[in-house]
Write an enzyme that holds these catalytic residues in place. Sequence first.
Site, mmCIF file in Angstrom:
data_model
loop_
_atom_site.group_PDB
_atom_site.id
_atom_site.type_symbol
_atom_site.label_atom_id
_atom_site.label_comp_id
_atom_site.label_asym_id
_atom_site.label_seq_id
_atom_site.Cartn_x
_atom_site.Cartn_y
_atom_site.Cartn_z
ATOM 1 N N LYS A 60 2.875 8.859 -14.165
ATOM 2 C CA LYS A 60 4.584 7.985 -13.848
ATOM 3 C C LYS A 60 4.444 6.772 -15.632
ATOM 4 O O LYS A 60 5.406 5.860 -15.966
ATOM 5 C CB LYS A 60 4.556 7.127 -12.999
ATOM 6 C CG LYS A 60 4.721 7.199 -11.644
ATOM 7 C CD LYS A 60 3.988 6.451 -10.635
ATOM 8 C CE LYS A 60 4.256 7.409 -9.580
ATOM 9 N NZ LYS A 60 4.300 7.230 -7.812
ATOM 10 N N GLN A 104 0.253 2.791 -5.966
ATOM 11 C CA GLN A 104 -0.078 4.511 -5.305
ATOM 12 C C GLN A 104 -0.714 3.903 -4.313
ATOM 13 O O GLN A 104 -1.582 3.574 -3.342
ATOM 14 C CB GLN A 104 -0.822 4.888 -6.908
ATOM 15 C CG GLN A 104 -0.865 6.325 -6.035
ATOM 16 C CD GLN A 104 0.570 7.117 -6.155
ATOM 17 O OE1 GLN A 104 1.793 6.827 -7.225
ATOM 18 N NE2 GLN A 104 0.773 7.959 -6.410
ATOM 19 N N ASP A 127 9.273 0.184 -5.464
ATOM 20 C CA ASP A 127 9.073 1.552 -4.217
ATOM 21 C C ASP A 127 10.085 1.095 -3.024
ATOM 22 O O ASP A 127 10.106 2.248 -2.188
ATOM 23 C CB ASP A 127 7.667 1.185 -3.887
ATOM 24 C CG ASP A 127 7.083 2.510 -4.354
ATOM 25 O OD1 ASP A 127 7.272 3.086 -5.147
ATOM 26 O OD2 ASP A 127 5.413 2.082 -3.962
HETATM 27 N N1 GUN Z 1 2.721 7.975 -3.465
HETATM 28 C C1 GUN Z 1 3.592 8.915 -3.195
HETATM 29 N N2 GUN Z 1 4.561 9.180 -3.008
HETATM 30 C C2 GUN Z 1 4.358 8.119 -3.619
HETATM 31 C C3 GUN Z 1 5.465 6.575 -3.687
HETATM 32 O O1 GUN Z 1 6.922 6.551 -4.223
HETATM 33 N N3 GUN Z 1 5.408 5.921 -3.618
HETATM 34 C C4 GUN Z 1 3.528 5.138 -3.811
HETATM 35 N N4 GUN Z 1 3.553 3.856 -3.914
HETATM 36 N N5 GUN Z 1 2.964 5.823 -3.851
HETATM 37 C C5 GUN Z 1 3.332 7.074 -3.656
#
Ligand code: GUN
Length: 303
Positions: A60, A104, A127
């Site tokens: 990311k 995350q 998100d």
């Molecule tokens: N963990 C796995 N996929 C995601 C996501 O799309 N957002 C977040 N915050 N954590 C994740």
Amino acid sequence: MPEAANETGVLIDGKAFAAGLRDRIRHQVARLHEAHGLTPGLAVVLVGEDPASQVYVRSKARQTREAGMTSFEHRLDAGATEEELLGLVRRLNEDSRVNGILVQLPLPEQIRGDAVIEAIDPAKDVDGLHPRNAGLLSNGGPAMVPCTPLGCLMLLKDRLGPLKGARALVLGRSNIVGKPMAQLLLAEHCTVSIAHSRTRDLAEECRRAEILIAAVGRPRLVQGDWVRPGAAVIDVGVNRIDAGNGKTRLVGDVDFEEAKKRAGAITPVPGGVGPMTIACLLLNTLSATCRQKGIPAAEFAPG
Ligand code: GUN
């Protein structure tokens, strides 16, 4: 509609689509900078050392920089308290260089995920998990939409055109994929069902679906003969399985080799939905930046 899906082959190449989308986002980020002197900033918070989460977070951050945005990375150790994390989220809410915040998931068990998500400023919730954004999505308002379902919808619309009237089945009811996916399909005028672990006769439910989204995290649960001939199949699952000889490999929630013989269109794992998730995170960060500054997001939409 699904019947028209076959013209460009059965495979939906999410990797190529995501690369194109990232290019268009980079171009819009440069335009935004030229026109308004703004550089979108995304803060990603990782608590602990979960290996898969570390890979995602690194990826990311790299893609954020490649898009011309500023990446802020925050790491807390696995023993961090909820209060520490809430304190960090509050500082990021106040930081004008930060336009998007992603914590995350999953979080260590001493931290309540809901409390953390609710602490994020909804305007920075790239998100799309804050209850305000979930509510706006279900009411048809201007929500931040969770990245994975948004990516799935883009792939579907790119392949099928308008989805109006299609019979869609969402397999899985998580807050992060299943529920928002169902809302998005409903907003596209699909007839939507949601199936889950307690659904009776899952195979029959799947066979009715012209659009099938599998997001349950069960390796190859969806068998080839569960797929309606000509259906569009979007596989959100990322499951690491034993490949024998001491190695592992990734498979989806769908038995790809069998399902592709019947599907009109299908995403592979890897290379399908996965790359779209981060591309949509960048998209959300760009549109969140515009909204926070009172700039119509449509002026800098990557199309
Ligand atoms: N963990 C796995 N996929 C995601 C996501 O799309 N957002 C977040 N915050 N954590 C994740």
